[in-house]
Design a protein around this motif. Structure first.
Motif, PDB file in Angstrom:
ATOM      1  N   MET A  85       2.296  10.528  -3.151  1.00  0.00           N
ATOM      2  CA  MET A  85       3.483  10.618  -4.004  1.00  0.00           C
ATOM      3  C   MET A  85       4.571   9.662  -3.529  1.00  0.00           C
ATOM      4  O   MET A  85       5.279   9.044  -4.333  1.00  0.00           O
ATOM      5  CB  MET A  85       4.004  12.063  -3.995  1.00  0.00           C
ATOM      6  N   GLU A  86       4.683   9.506  -2.230  1.00  0.00           N
ATOM      7  CA  GLU A  86       5.654   8.573  -1.679  1.00  0.00           C
ATOM      8  C   GLU A  86       5.325   7.143  -2.080  1.00  0.00           C
ATOM      9  O   GLU A  86       6.224   6.348  -2.389  1.00  0.00           O
ATOM     10  CB  GLU A  86       5.684   8.710  -0.152  1.00  0.00           C
ATOM     11  N   HIS A  87       4.037   6.804  -2.097  1.00  0.00           N
ATOM     12  CA  HIS A  87       3.627   5.461  -2.533  1.00  0.00           C
ATOM     13  C   HIS A  87       3.985   5.233  -4.003  1.00  0.00           C
ATOM     14  O   HIS A  87       4.414   4.134  -4.380  1.00  0.00           O
ATOM     15  CB  HIS A  87       2.115   5.295  -2.339  1.00  0.00           C
ATOM     16  N   THR A  88       3.809   6.260  -4.809  1.00  0.00           N
ATOM     17  CA  THR A  88       4.159   6.145  -6.235  1.00  0.00           C
ATOM     18  C   THR A  88       5.651   5.875  -6.412  1.00  0.00           C
ATOM     19  O   THR A  88       6.054   5.027  -7.216  1.00  0.00           O
ATOM     20  CB  THR A  88       3.766   7.434  -6.976  1.00  0.00           C
ATOM     21  N   ILE A  89       6.471   6.586  -5.662  1.00  0.00           N
ATOM     22  CA  ILE A  89       7.917   6.373  -5.734  1.00  0.00           C
ATOM     23  C   ILE A  89       8.279   4.975  -5.258  1.00  0.00           C
ATOM     24  O   ILE A  89       9.155   4.316  -5.836  1.00  0.00           O
ATOM     25  CB  ILE A  89       8.646   7.452  -4.905  1.00  0.00           C
ATOM     26  N   ALA A  90       7.607   4.493  -4.213  1.00  0.00           N
ATOM     27  CA  ALA A  90       7.893   3.152  -3.695  1.00  0.00           C
ATOM     28  C   ALA A  90       7.699   2.089  -4.777  1.00  0.00           C
ATOM     29  O   ALA A  90       8.527   1.184  -4.933  1.00  0.00           O
ATOM     30  CB  ALA A  90       7.002   2.863  -2.484  1.00  0.00           C
ATOM     31  N   VAL A  91       6.626   2.189  -5.533  1.00  0.00           N
ATOM     32  CA  VAL A  91       6.366   1.207  -6.588  1.00  0.00           C
ATOM     33  C   VAL A  91       7.432   1.298  -7.674  1.00  0.00           C
ATOM     34  O   VAL A  91       7.883   0.279  -8.210  1.00  0.00           O
ATOM     35  CB  VAL A  91       4.960   1.427  -7.173  1.00  0.00           C
ATOM     36  N   LEU A  92       7.869   2.501  -8.000  1.00  0.00           N
ATOM     37  CA  LEU A  92       8.885   2.666  -9.038  1.00  0.00           C
ATOM     38  C   LEU A  92      10.204   2.013  -8.660  1.00  0.00           C
ATOM     39  O   LEU A  92      10.949   1.550  -9.533  1.00  0.00           O
ATOM     40  CB  LEU A  92       9.102   4.150  -9.336  1.00  0.00           C
ATOM     41  N   VAL A  93      10.517   1.979  -7.358  1.00  0.00           N
ATOM     42  CA  VAL A  93      11.778   1.378  -6.909  1.00  0.00           C
ATOM     43  C   VAL A  93      11.575  -0.036  -6.375  1.00  0.00           C
ATOM     44  O   VAL A  93      12.421  -0.560  -5.652  1.00  0.00           O
ATOM     45  CB  VAL A  93      12.465   2.267  -5.851  1.00  0.00           C
ATOM     46  N   ASN A  94      10.425  -0.656  -6.711  1.00  0.00           N
ATOM     47  CA  ASN A  94      10.175  -2.060  -6.383  1.00  0.00           C
ATOM     48  C   ASN A  94      10.063  -2.297  -4.885  1.00  0.00           C
ATOM     49  O   ASN A  94      10.612  -3.252  -4.342  1.00  0.00           O
ATOM     50  CB  ASN A  94      11.287  -2.956  -6.967  1.00  0.00           C
ATOM     51  N   GLN A  95       9.343  -1.446  -4.200  1.00  0.00           N
ATOM     52  CA  GLN A  95       9.131  -1.632  -2.774  1.00  0.00           C
ATOM     53  C   GLN A  95       7.649  -1.483  -2.438  1.00  0.00           C
ATOM     54  O   GLN A  95       6.924  -0.728  -3.094  1.00  0.00           O
ATOM     55  CB  GLN A  95       9.940  -0.605  -1.963  1.00  0.00           C
ATOM     56  N   ALA A  96       7.241  -2.228  -1.421  1.00  0.00           N
ATOM     57  CA  ALA A  96       5.866  -2.108  -0.935  1.00  0.00           C
ATOM     58  C   ALA A  96       5.706  -0.754  -0.243  1.00  0.00           C
ATOM     59  O   ALA A  96       6.533  -0.380   0.598  1.00  0.00           O
ATOM     60  CB  ALA A  96       5.549  -3.241   0.031  1.00  0.00           C
ATOM     61  N   PRO A  97       4.681   0.014  -0.580  1.00  0.00           N
ATOM     62  CA  PRO A  97       4.527   1.358   0.016  1.00  0.00           C
ATOM     63  C   PRO A  97       4.498   1.354   1.537  1.00  0.00           C
ATOM     64  O   PRO A  97       4.966   2.308   2.165  1.00  0.00           O
ATOM     65  CB  PRO A  97       3.196   1.846  -0.575  1.00  0.00           C
ATOM     66  N   ALA A  98       3.949   0.288   2.139  1.00  0.00           N
ATOM     67  CA  ALA A  98       3.839   0.277   3.603  1.00  0.00           C
ATOM     68  C   ALA A  98       5.200   0.258   4.284  1.00  0.00           C
ATOM     69  O   ALA A  98       5.331   0.688   5.432  1.00  0.00           O
ATOM     70  CB  ALA A  98       3.012  -0.934   4.048  1.00  0.00           C
ATOM     71  N   SER A  99       6.236  -0.255   3.594  1.00  0.00           N
ATOM     72  CA  SER A  99       7.564  -0.355   4.200  1.00  0.00           C
ATOM     73  C   SER A  99       8.523   0.701   3.681  1.00  0.00           C
ATOM     74  O   SER A  99       9.729   0.611   3.889  1.00  0.00           O
ATOM     75  CB  SER A  99       8.154  -1.746   3.928  1.00  0.00           C
ATOM     76  N   PHE A 100       7.998   1.714   3.011  1.00  0.00           N
ATOM     77  CA  PHE A 100       8.846   2.703   2.357  1.00  0.00           C
ATOM     78  C   PHE A 100       8.548   4.086   2.921  1.00  0.00           C
ATOM     79  O   PHE A 100       7.379   4.478   3.047  1.00  0.00           O
ATOM     80  CB  PHE A 100       8.577   2.683   0.844  1.00  0.00           C
TER      81      PHE A 100
END
Length: 536
Positions: free
Chosen positions: A259-274
């Motif tokens: 779910m955190e990875h999904t939110i990262a994409v929505l806010v234009n961020q790479a999941p690994a750095s979010f």
């Protein structure tokens, strides 16, 4: 001759004026049927039960930042970041601009089309070419220079061009509504995902609390086993309960990471750095969103506006199909100079031509009639889709009204169940410690208490999410008045304007100017985000 010449000239002018007046009248002939959107008989209020009341015209409208009603500062920061940087929203803004350009292309055919042309050629023939005899004195070189201008104009006698232009303008409004729908979908998806993330945090906290309790229970069984007070089966049961709960906690962590990875994409961020720092409970303030009258919902939903604009375009397409039955008239003219050198100053080298053409369909085997019938069918189809969209909108509002009311009651019931299950767990553990019951009763009580606490958190999460979905169903604070209206607002530039070639001025609050931070897919420094790398 001196007497009759001027009279003939005046007659020619008079005929030209009459023809011009007749042409002006014909240009105003619009063959599109009068557009009458379908009027629906609607209920006076919503039937949803629970904490909601019937809507009144003076109810406050939803705010554009409706997610702030949840009272979470971190969600507010994430929503702001998504609205500025989300790639899907930016791509939809570009689609909107392309629709404006298509409208400008359609409108350009209302104006005369002017073109300039310049050409130069030089030709040399062979001295030994066929049929050139010895001693021939004919020219071996030839040059040609030409400069000309052409003009063409199609008088819009039957409003075919105007109807295409209006269709394109209505297509721009449709894309503006599509942009609003995309933005609302991203807002609601981000809010829903964030609520679910916090729900997983709360479940993880419940599991951690249960694990600590089960670890203490394992120690109790071991102590009783060492004193030969209880059998080894009790230790095995306690350990099985502990390990199973630890596995459930691991599964919750896995779901949270996804779910955190999904939110990262929505806010234009790479999941690994979010990473979003976890919390132990749901931090939301559930408040009732203001309702609107059912009739007002037609002006608040972007998808309803999209369906209505498609219906308006289908209505204009009927006018275009009707115009195809009438003569297609075009005027054209050309003037310029041509010589075998650069001496073009003399009118002797001037040339011109002008003319008019009219094409009338006489027999095409039913082509035009089939096109007209198809246009009427497409219009009726658009009406049906519009009605279906309205019904779906009403259903979504009623669904989420019902969910919100029922979930509020369910949360209160789950709280009572948790209180009873926790009391039972404490009593059975005390009885087991005192040797008055077996450990199987303790396991049953522990499972019941854990399930009750997890069910409570899940119900609370669904209650908050139901409020988010209700706001989405109500249009999220959008209004049809936000659509760009009129050629001045819709067209990206004027016929003689050569500025803003890369980015057009904003229309309907939609701009294609990008935030420079959109190219940075690392952490943007949103308030509340944890800079600590996530644990794997």
């Amino acid at each position: 001759m001196r007497v009759h010449g001027p009279r003939r000239g005046l007659g020619f002018v008079a005929r030209g004026i009459l023809l011009g007046c007749a042409g002006s009248l014909l240009v105003g002939c619009d063959l599109a049927p009068r557009y009458k959107p379908e009027k629906f008989v609607l209920p006076d209020n919503w039937e949803g039960t629970g904490i909601f009341k019937p809507a009144h015209p003076d109810d406050a409208a939803l705010r554009h930042d409706w997610w702030s009603m949840l009272g979470d500062a971190q969600l507010n920061a994430l929503e702001d970041q998504a609205m500025r940087l989300n790639p899907d929203i930016q791509a939809q803004a570009e689609i909107f601009l392309q629709a404006r350009d298509l409208a400008m292309e359609a409108r350009s055919h209302l104006y005369p089309q002017l073109n300039g042309m310049a050409s130069g050629q030089k030709y040399k023939g062979s001295a030994h070419r066929l049929w050139r005899g010895a001693g021939a004195t004919g020219p071996m070189y030839m040059s040609s220079e030409q400069y000309s201008a052409t003009a063409s104009w199609e008088p819009d006698f039957w409003s075919a061009i105007r109807n295409r232009t209006r269709m394109a303008e209505q297509g721009v409004q449709e894309q503006a509504a599509q942009f609003a729908l995309s933005r609302l979908s991203i807002q609601a998806e981000l809010a829903s995902d964030y609520v679910l993330l916090r729900g997983l945090d709360a479940q993880a906290a419940v599991y951690r609390s249960a694990i600590r309790y089960y670890q203490a229970a394992v120690e109790v069984t071991k102590l009783r086993l060492s004193g030969a007070i209880a059998p080894g089966m009790d230790v095995s049961r306690a350990e099985a309960q502990l390990y199973a709960t630890q596995a459930q906690e691991t599964d919750i962590k896995s779901q949270r990471d996804v779910m955190e990875h999904t939110i990262a994409v929505l806010v234009n961020q790479a999941p690994a750095s979010f990473h979003i720092a976890p919390v132990d409970s749901l931090p939301f303030q559930v408040s009732t969103p203001p309702l609107v009258l059912p009739s007002t919902l037609l002006e608040r939903r972007p998808d309803i506006a999209m369906a209505e604009r498609r219906m308006a375009q289908a209505n204009r397409a009927i006018g275009v199909s009707r115009a195809a039955f009438y003569p297609h008239v075009t005027f054209n003219a050309m003037t310029g100079f041509m010589d075998n050198g650069f001496d073009l100053a003399s009118l002797y080298n001037a040339m011109y031509q002008f003319g008019a053409s009219a094409v009338v369909p006489l027999f095409q085997g039913g082509l035009r009639r089939a096109d007209l019938q198809r246009s009427w069918s497409q219009y009726r189809q658009a009406e049906d889709i519009y009605r279906g969209t309205v019904l779906d909108a009403f259903r979504e509002v009623e669904d989420n009204l019902t969910r919100s009311g029922r979930l509020k009651t369910q949360v209160e019931q789950e709280k009572s169940a948790v209180d009873a299950a926790v009391r039972t767990q404490g009593m059975t553990m005390a009885l087991y410690t005192g040797g008055l019951t077996n450990y199987l009763d303790v396991v049953v009580a522990q499972v019941a208490a854990l399930n009750a606490r997890i069910s409570l958190v899940q119900a609370q999460t669904r209650e908050v999410d139901a409020h988010v979905q209700l706001v989405r169903a109500l249009g999220g604070g959008w209004s049809r008045a936000s659509l760009p209206d009129g050629a001045r607002a819709i067209m990206p530039f004027g016929p003689l304007d050569y500025s803003h070639l890369r980015h057009a001025p904003a229309a309907g609050g939609i701009s294609t100017e990008r935030d420079p931070a959109s190219a940075n897919l690392m952490r943007q420094g949103a308030s509340g985000l944890d800079s600590t790398p996530k644990a794997r």
